[in-house]
Design a protein around this motif. Structure first.
Motif, PDB file in Angstrom:
ATOM      1  N   LYS A 157      -5.844 -19.228  51.085  1.00  0.00           N
ATOM      2  CA  LYS A 157      -5.891 -18.110  52.026  1.00  0.00           C
ATOM      3  C   LYS A 157      -6.714 -18.552  53.225  1.00  0.00           C
ATOM      4  O   LYS A 157      -7.581 -19.417  53.097  1.00  0.00           O
ATOM      5  CB  LYS A 157      -6.566 -16.902  51.370  1.00  0.00           C
ATOM      6  CG  LYS A 157      -5.758 -16.261  50.264  1.00  0.00           C
ATOM      7  CD  LYS A 157      -6.492 -14.992  49.810  1.00  0.00           C
ATOM      8  CE  LYS A 157      -5.774 -14.336  48.639  1.00  0.00           C
ATOM      9  NZ  LYS A 157      -6.530 -13.174  48.133  1.00  0.00           N
ATOM     10  N   ILE A 162     -15.591 -24.646  38.548  1.00  0.00           N
ATOM     11  CA  ILE A 162     -16.261 -23.424  38.101  1.00  0.00           C
ATOM     12  C   ILE A 162     -16.822 -22.632  39.276  1.00  0.00           C
ATOM     13  O   ILE A 162     -16.614 -21.437  39.398  1.00  0.00           O
ATOM     14  CB  ILE A 162     -17.427 -23.753  37.127  1.00  0.00           C
ATOM     15  CG1 ILE A 162     -16.986 -24.752  36.060  1.00  0.00           C
ATOM     16  CG2 ILE A 162     -17.995 -22.485  36.513  1.00  0.00           C
ATOM     17  CD1 ILE A 162     -16.100 -24.251  34.989  1.00  0.00           C
ATOM     18  N   GLY A 163     -17.576 -23.313  40.143  1.00  0.00           N
ATOM     19  CA  GLY A 163     -18.171 -22.619  41.294  1.00  0.00           C
ATOM     20  C   GLY A 163     -19.176 -21.573  40.872  1.00  0.00           C
ATOM     21  O   GLY A 163     -19.205 -20.460  41.383  1.00  0.00           O
ATOM     22  N   GLU A 164     -20.037 -21.966  39.951  1.00  0.00           N
ATOM     23  CA  GLU A 164     -20.963 -20.996  39.363  1.00  0.00           C
ATOM     24  C   GLU A 164     -21.882 -20.337  40.397  1.00  0.00           C
ATOM     25  O   GLU A 164     -22.223 -19.172  40.267  1.00  0.00           O
ATOM     26  CB  GLU A 164     -21.798 -21.696  38.295  1.00  0.00           C
ATOM     27  CG  GLU A 164     -22.717 -20.749  37.558  1.00  0.00           C
ATOM     28  CD  GLU A 164     -23.222 -21.341  36.266  1.00  0.00           C
ATOM     29  OE1 GLU A 164     -22.406 -21.885  35.501  1.00  0.00           O
ATOM     30  OE2 GLU A 164     -24.434 -21.268  36.030  1.00  0.00           O
ATOM     31  N   CYS A 165     -22.264 -21.084  41.438  1.00  0.00           N
ATOM     32  CA  CYS A 165     -23.191 -20.512  42.424  1.00  0.00           C
ATOM     33  C   CYS A 165     -22.438 -19.755  43.517  1.00  0.00           C
ATOM     34  O   CYS A 165     -23.053 -19.236  44.441  1.00  0.00           O
ATOM     35  CB  CYS A 165     -24.089 -21.587  43.019  1.00  0.00           C
ATOM     36  SG  CYS A 165     -23.270 -22.671  44.204  1.00  0.00           S
ATOM     37  N   GLY A 166     -21.118 -19.705  43.419  1.00  0.00           N
ATOM     38  CA  GLY A 166     -20.353 -18.904  44.370  1.00  0.00           C
ATOM     39  C   GLY A 166     -20.103 -19.605  45.700  1.00  0.00           C
ATOM     40  O   GLY A 166     -19.602 -18.992  46.629  1.00  0.00           O
ATOM     41  N   GLY A 167     -20.507 -20.871  45.790  1.00  0.00           N
ATOM     42  CA  GLY A 167     -20.221 -21.614  47.018  1.00  0.00           C
ATOM     43  C   GLY A 167     -21.448 -21.915  47.851  1.00  0.00           C
ATOM     44  O   GLY A 167     -21.343 -22.201  49.039  1.00  0.00           O
ATOM     45  N   SER A 168     -22.629 -21.863  47.239  1.00  0.00           N
ATOM     46  CA  SER A 168     -23.864 -22.117  47.971  1.00  0.00           C
ATOM     47  C   SER A 168     -24.338 -23.558  47.853  1.00  0.00           C
ATOM     48  O   SER A 168     -25.468 -23.861  48.215  1.00  0.00           O
ATOM     49  CB  SER A 168     -24.971 -21.189  47.481  1.00  0.00           C
ATOM     50  OG  SER A 168     -24.826 -19.931  48.071  1.00  0.00           O
ATOM     51  N   THR A 203     -10.755 -21.565  42.112  1.00  0.00           N
ATOM     52  CA  THR A 203     -11.176 -20.574  41.120  1.00  0.00           C
ATOM     53  C   THR A 203     -10.259 -19.353  41.152  1.00  0.00           C
ATOM     54  O   THR A 203      -9.978 -18.755  40.116  1.00  0.00           O
ATOM     55  CB  THR A 203     -12.641 -20.141  41.328  1.00  0.00           C
ATOM     56  OG1 THR A 203     -12.812 -19.699  42.670  1.00  0.00           O
ATOM     57  CG2 THR A 203     -13.588 -21.283  41.054  1.00  0.00           C
ATOM     58  N   ARG A 204      -9.772 -19.012  42.335  1.00  0.00           N
ATOM     59  CA  ARG A 204      -8.830 -17.885  42.415  1.00  0.00           C
ATOM     60  C   ARG A 204      -7.572 -18.203  41.615  1.00  0.00           C
ATOM     61  O   ARG A 204      -7.011 -17.352  40.925  1.00  0.00           O
ATOM     62  CB  ARG A 204      -8.493 -17.597  43.881  1.00  0.00           C
ATOM     63  CG  ARG A 204      -7.533 -16.444  44.092  1.00  0.00           C
ATOM     64  CD  ARG A 204      -7.386 -16.093  45.559  1.00  0.00           C
ATOM     65  NE  ARG A 204      -7.132 -17.231  46.433  1.00  0.00           N
ATOM     66  CZ  ARG A 204      -5.950 -17.863  46.509  1.00  0.00           C
ATOM     67  NH1 ARG A 204      -4.933 -17.479  45.765  1.00  0.00           N
ATOM     68  NH2 ARG A 204      -5.796 -18.896  47.315  1.00  0.00           N
ATOM     69  N   ALA A 205      -7.140 -19.465  41.703  1.00  0.00           N
ATOM     70  CA  ALA A 205      -5.914 -19.860  41.017  1.00  0.00           C
ATOM     71  C   ALA A 205      -6.171 -20.252  39.557  1.00  0.00           C
ATOM     72  O   ALA A 205      -5.231 -20.502  38.800  1.00  0.00           O
ATOM     73  CB  ALA A 205      -5.270 -21.031  41.753  1.00  0.00           C
ATOM     74  N   GLY A 206      -7.446 -20.323  39.176  1.00  0.00           N
ATOM     75  CA  GLY A 206      -7.756 -20.690  37.799  1.00  0.00           C
ATOM     76  C   GLY A 206      -7.558 -22.166  37.498  1.00  0.00           C
ATOM     77  O   GLY A 206      -7.174 -22.538  36.393  1.00  0.00           O
ATOM     78  N   MET A 208     -13.147 -24.723  46.598  1.00  0.00           N
ATOM     79  CA  MET A 208     -13.617 -24.087  45.363  1.00  0.00           C
ATOM     80  C   MET A 208     -13.038 -22.684  45.223  1.00  0.00           C
ATOM     81  O   MET A 208     -12.591 -22.280  44.135  1.00  0.00           O
ATOM     82  CB  MET A 208     -15.149 -24.061  45.360  1.00  0.00           C
ATOM     83  CG  MET A 208     -15.798 -23.445  44.138  1.00  0.00           C
ATOM     84  SD  MET A 208     -15.859 -21.626  44.161  1.00  0.00           S
ATOM     85  CE  MET A 208     -17.066 -21.323  45.439  1.00  0.00           C
ATOM     86  N   GLN A 209     -13.035 -21.926  46.328  1.00  0.00           N
ATOM     87  CA  GLN A 209     -12.518 -20.550  46.244  1.00  0.00           C
ATOM     88  C   GLN A 209     -11.036 -20.533  45.892  1.00  0.00           C
ATOM     89  O   GLN A 209     -10.596 -19.737  45.062  1.00  0.00           O
ATOM     90  CB  GLN A 209     -12.760 -19.817  47.566  1.00  0.00           C
ATOM     91  CG  GLN A 209     -14.224 -19.451  47.762  1.00  0.00           C
ATOM     92  CD  GLN A 209     -14.511 -18.943  49.172  1.00  0.00           C
ATOM     93  OE1 GLN A 209     -13.938 -19.424  50.146  1.00  0.00           O
ATOM     94  NE2 GLN A 209     -15.402 -17.980  49.272  1.00  0.00           N
TER      95      GLN A 209
END
Lengths: 420, 107
Positions: free
Chosen positions: B19, B37-43, B29-32, B25-26
């Motif tokens: 998108k 993993i992206g545990e920190c959400g991208g930080s 993870t969106r697509a699985g 990473m986004q």
């Protein structure tokens, strides 16, 4: 007795990771994951940054929807647990239905604490915790010029940086003499305060409030104790959180600033566990009872409690770490700095890239870093291994700390040869 | 539209359409995509989105910043040229066709 059904209350980082970890560790029984929010579980930290800045208010999901299907996690969203019946091994939902469990894990998190100030319930006053708060904050920000942040803690300073970047006039009001006073070294506070001011944020430390004033139900000003009236169409409150322990308390489970758990995250009831922001435990590093509010604490405890639920050995010895992105400054923290008696700086604070190493009686306790990821990552390794670099080496940038630590740890790991 | 491909250690390939504004990473993870993993959400804090950029694509990416460089140096003894934390790769349209190999990480 075999465990056939594990019920998890709370769909935050802790609860969601637990569902994943149970499957990774081979648990084949039922998992129910219950939460009162209607969204698929999502990352909370971006709510104070990207979520407010982005063109669209899009959540970043912790796992894609198919994860829950593939892993047979019964996701019960928009459902509130009304009561726990420890004797019956059941939880009651607010619609009157009940769910049986063999083991119950409470990952209920925490909620923002609000100051008892006149006008705190006016429109435009927001405490940020979840997506609904984030949407409210986004909406309130449209057309607003002046934003007041009550509380110079992590979320307050992150929001101040976000709103300054969005071109708003931002004032941060902090009761203590410095921002982030309870969490980081003075040098770190000073640096982050200077960055915020450089970004156009007005910082009022050692300042308390008399109240908030409104116009037709919406906030218009905050008034400081010494009478200054500061314009504010949006007020964000970030003065700390309260653990969501009421369900446990009502069920007779021991609570004291959180739900009290032992080293395997078991509460005072043998079949009920608690993890994440709500769990109060004696931390192995600090030898004191505390709650930690962080993603790392949530996910590492989830991995550990999965093991203890499944009867595997689980000695929880994760090193706590934390981060806060405030504009261009990346603050990274590792360890716990309580009771430190020596603070050693590595790097130059003026250059915007430095760390503060905290010691007690010569033992490394924690490292706070600004834009020095290598120190932070090395800190995770050194603290996990219990290695303390000499302060003189830390101060001296010509010393390769990583090589020093790796050599020391390799020596320690070397086999002892009998008779040699 | 930016379509990128993730390749697992066993060779399995997965195409993901990004998108606008998403990071590697986004999108993963969106697509699985397994292993991201992206545990920190991208930080750039957790190093759970480690990838190796396909050799032909390395030159198409902007260089790592200091934080990403230091994170990679902390988890690897030697950092190969193509090693990246894909939360730091912004999937702009120019990166259409990018190929990323998922790196197996312990734990």
């Amino acid at each position: 007795m075999s465990i056939e059904r594990i019920v998890i209350v709370g769909t935050g980082h802790a609860g969601t990771q637990l569902a994943a970890s149970l499957r990774q560790d081979g648990y084949a029984g039922a998992i129910a994951l219950i939460g009162d929010e209607t969204d698929l579980p999502y990352h909370k930290p971006p709510l104070s940054k990207a979520f407010l800045k982005g063109g669209e208010a899009e959540l970043q999901l912790l796992r894609p929807e198919e994860f829950y299907v593939k892993n047979r996690v019964e996701l019960m969203l928009g459902r509130r647990v009304a009561a726990i019946g420890p004797a019956e091994h059941r939880v009651a939902l607010d619609d009157g239905s009940t769910i049986a469990y063999d083991r119950l894990v409470l990952a209920t998190g925490a909620r923002p604490r609000l100051p008892a100030l006149p006008g705190i319930d006016l429109g435009g006053v927001v405490a940020l915790r979840n997506r609904a708060d984030g949407l409210m904050l986004r909406a309130a920000t449209v057309g607003a010029e002046d934003v007041v942040v009550i509380g110079g803690g992590f979320i307050g300073m992150e929001l101040a940086a976000t709103f300054a970047a969005l071109g708003r006039k931002v004032t941060v009001i902090e009761a203590a003499p410095r921002i982030l006073g309870r969490a980081v070294a003075p040098q770190i506070s000073e640096h982050l305060a200077a960055s915020a001011v450089a970004a156009g944020v007005r910082l009022l430390t050692a300042t308390t409030l008399r109240g908030l004033e409104g116009d037709q139900g919406r906030v218009s000003h905050v008034v400081t104790a010494n009478g200054e009236r500061i314009a504010a169409q949006v007020v964000v409150v970030g003065i700390g959180v309260l653990p969501n322990q009421e369900l446990a308390e009502a069920a007779g489970i021991a609570c004291a600033n959180g739900i009290v758990v032992d080293r395997s995250f078991r509460t005072s009831h043998p079949d009920i566990f608690a993890i994440g922001d709500v769990a109060s435990y004696e931390h192995w590093m600090a030898a004191r009872v505390l709650r930690l509010e962080s993603v790392q604490n949530a996910t590492d405890q989830a991995r550990a409690v999965a093991k203890s639920l499944l009867g595997m050995p689980a000695d929880y010895r994760a090193v706590p770490w934390f981060w806060s992105d405030q504009g261009d400054a990346k603050l990274q923290m590792v360890g716990l700095s309580f009771d430190a008696d020596e603070h050693v700086v590595r790097g130059e604070s003026g250059a915007g890239s430095f760390s503060v190493f905290h010691y007690r009686a010569g033992r490394l306790l924690a490292i706070d870093s600004i834009n020095r990821a290598a120190d932070h990552m090395l800190g995770r390794k050194m603290l996990a291994a219990g290695f303390s670099p000499p302060p003189a080496a830390v101060r001296d940038l010509s010393v390769d700390l990583r090589a020093l630590a790796e050599a020391a740890l390799a020596e320690r790991a070397a086999p002892v040869i009998a008779g040699a | 539209m930016t379509t990128i491909t993730f390749i697992q250690p066993d060779g399995a390939a997965r195409e993901v359409v990004a998108k606008p504004g998403e990071s590697g990473m986004q999108a993963a993870t969106r697509a699985g995509v397994e292993g991201i993993i992206g545990e920190c959400g991208g930080s750039c804090m957790c190093a759970t989105c480690h990838v190796e950029v396909a050799p032909q694509d390395i030159g198409r990416l902007p260089p790592r910043d200091d934080i990403e460089q230091e994170m990679l140096e902390s988890i690897l003894t030697d950092v190969p040229e193509g090693s990246r934390l894909c939360c730091q790769i912004k999937l702009v349209p120019e990166l259409d066709g990018l190929v990323l190999h998922v790196v197996e990480i312990a734990g």
